[in-house]
Scaffold this motif. Structure first.
Motif, PDB file in Angstrom:
ATOM      1  N   ARG A   8      -2.181 -13.138  37.486  1.00 59.52           N
ATOM      2  CA  ARG A   8      -2.970 -13.984  36.573  1.00 59.52           C
ATOM      3  C   ARG A   8      -2.758 -15.428  36.994  1.00 59.52           C
ATOM      4  O   ARG A   8      -1.677 -15.980  36.828  1.00 59.52           O
ATOM      5  CB  ARG A   8      -2.522 -13.749  35.122  1.00 59.52           C
ATOM      6  N   GLU A  26      -4.606 -20.422  32.157  1.00 62.41           N
ATOM      7  CA  GLU A  26      -4.005 -19.226  31.579  1.00 62.41           C
ATOM      8  C   GLU A  26      -2.492 -19.312  31.686  1.00 62.41           C
ATOM      9  O   GLU A  26      -1.954 -20.147  32.411  1.00 62.41           O
ATOM     10  CB  GLU A  26      -4.446 -17.985  32.367  1.00 62.41           C
ATOM     11  N   ARG A  77      -9.166 -20.956  35.319  1.00 65.00           N
ATOM     12  CA  ARG A  77      -8.868 -20.729  33.899  1.00 65.00           C
ATOM     13  C   ARG A  77      -7.450 -21.194  33.630  1.00 65.00           C
ATOM     14  O   ARG A  77      -6.527 -20.850  34.377  1.00 65.00           O
ATOM     15  CB  ARG A  77      -9.005 -19.239  33.537  1.00 65.00           C
TER      16      ARG A  77
HETATM   17 MG    MG Z   1      -9.030 -13.030  30.863  1.00 70.28          MG
END
Ligand code: MG
Ligand code: ATP
Length: 416
Positions: free
Chosen positions: A122, A116, A114
């Motif tokens: 993250r 991000e 992802r």
């Molecule tokens: Mg998320």
């Protein structure tokens, strides 16, 4: 020229931490393997429409986070941002649902991508272990998955986590709630993008992590007050089964998930030691997804647990897993002849299933013994010291004693 670095938002898994990763994957999958879930592996990329249709056109995952590419053959692909849509696609393609054995229970483990904002916990490349139970509407199945995830975390020694549980209703009751929520959101002081989101998918505004938004959501209508009788009864049964299993959870009327396909049961596992990236796993029921991607009606439920964040959670709780020793025997030879014989001995041991390693690289005894110590680090160690038959036995013995005290060797087998 400076050396290359791993791309932003990614990191390399290297020993010894990588061993913890493997152990976490194993701990999460063990309860699944013991509960009738079969292993499935799907490609790292799919046709982009699978996710835009499955995960949802208005979700952050699809609008902002997907890595998409067009191949030389003009195929529009996306690196998989999540596992559920792929697993369901694969199950439909293989007609697993037509083999009379519903639910089809599958588990998977892999890398997801992802785009991000990279920060602690993250990443742009991360790992999940997931489970999907496809083709049955049965509260016991929802309960089973919640209980198995709890079991997985507990088997790792984790304690500082909570289970949040909610029901998102179904196509009967959710539209009524949706409208009520929309009415409420229109009266708030929200930025343009959030207002737009409120029109397309108002439930997702509840998932907004910003405090300025959360503050305004205090009086928002709750789905729990709008559930139809069937959804209410279903949810009560899930709660009762999870409770009866002794698994504690908290009702969270505002829990929604970042993917559009969820219906009824939704849950999230949050850990207390991870700051704002607190979700270590999540999942729920997705009764409509199969039809959204062109399949028949197949009510299903699943979860995905984040391996990276679970490892961070272990570190936050100061848990060191009791990992099996990597090497039981480490062989150190002095002299060419001993080296040849000892190498053969190591090969023999390995063939018998004993984990064994050897001092490579033509080191002196001191360097070799350092290797030996490194090989077993925290665990019980056995070392083999091969001496050139007959020669230097006395010297060898003294050296052995010396190294034993120097490197705190637990046990040492002399082999000539
Ligand atoms: Mg998320
Ligand atoms: P978040 O709200 O933190 O963005 P999410 O709702 O997007 O999480 P899911 O799509 O449900 O997460 O994925 C399940 C689990 O996978 C998460 O609970 C988390 O542990 C992990 N995960 C998701 N995105 C990332 C990421 N970018 N980096 C590391 N782990 C992630």
């Amino acid at each position: 020229m400076s050396t290359f670095q791993a791309p932003k938002g990614t990191y390399d898994l290297i020993p010894p931490r990588s061993a913890t990763f493997l152990a976490v994957r194993d701990a999460i999958s063990t309860p699944l393997r013991n509960s009738g879930y079969g292993y499935i592996e799907t490609p790292g990329f799919e046709n982009v429409e699978l996710f835009s249709r499955g995960v949802g056109e208005s979700t952050d995952i699809v609008t902002k986070e997907m890595y998409t590419l067009t191949t030389k053959g003009n195929d529009h692909l996306a690196l998989r941002p999540e596992g559920t849509a792929s697993v369901l696609r694969a199950a439909l393609q293989a007609n697993l649902h037509k083999q009379g054995n519903l639910p089809v229970k599958l588990w998977y483990s892999g890398s997801y991508y992802r785009y991000e904002r990279a920060q602690a916990g993250r990443y742009r490349h991360f790992s999940q272990v997931g489970a999907e139970a496809i083709g049955a509407e049965d509260p016991a199945l929802d309960a089973e998955l919640i209980i198995l995830a709890d079991q997985a975390y507990r088997s790792l020694g984790l304690r500082n986590f909570r289970i949040l549980l909610n029901s998102l209703g179904d196509k009967e009751c959710r539209p009524v709630y949706r409208e009520a929520l929309q009415g409420f959101l229109r009266g708030l002081d929200l930025d343009e993008e959030t207002l737009r989101r409120a029109e397309i998918n108002p439930l997702r505004v509840l998932d907004d992590k910003r405090e300025s938004v959360q503050k305004q959501l205090v009086g928002a209508p709750l789905l729990g007050d709008y559930l139809c009788d069937a959804c209410k009864a279903y949810h009560e049964e899930v709660r009762a089964l999870v409770t009866a299993a002794g698994v504690e959870f908290e009702d969270d009327g505002k829990l929604v998930r970042g993917l559009d396909y969820y219906t009824r049961t939704t849950f999230e596992f949050v850990h207390g030691g991870l700051g704002s990236q607190s979700a270590v796993g999540g999942g729920g029921r997705y009764d409509g997804l199969s039809e959204m991607i062109g399949g028949p009606a197949l009510p299903s439920v699943g979860w995905a647990l984040g391996v990276d964040r679970t490892v961070l959670a272990l570190e936050a709780e100061g848990i060191e897993l009791d990992l099996p020793a990597v090497t039981s025997v480490f062989a150190v030879a002095i002299g060419e002849e001993a080296r040849r014989i000892l190498f053969g001995k190591v090969t023999e041991l390995r063939r018998e299933g004993v984990s064994a390693d050897f001092s490579f690289g033509g080191k002196g005894l001191k360097g070799a013994m350092k290797d030996a110590n490194r090989s077993g680090a925290r665990y019980r160690r056995w070392y083999w010291l091969g001496l050139n038959a007959g020669t230097l036995f006395g010297v060898g013995f003294c050296t052995w004693l010396m190294y034993q005290s120097l490197y705190e060797i637990n046990s040492l087998c002399l082999w000539c």
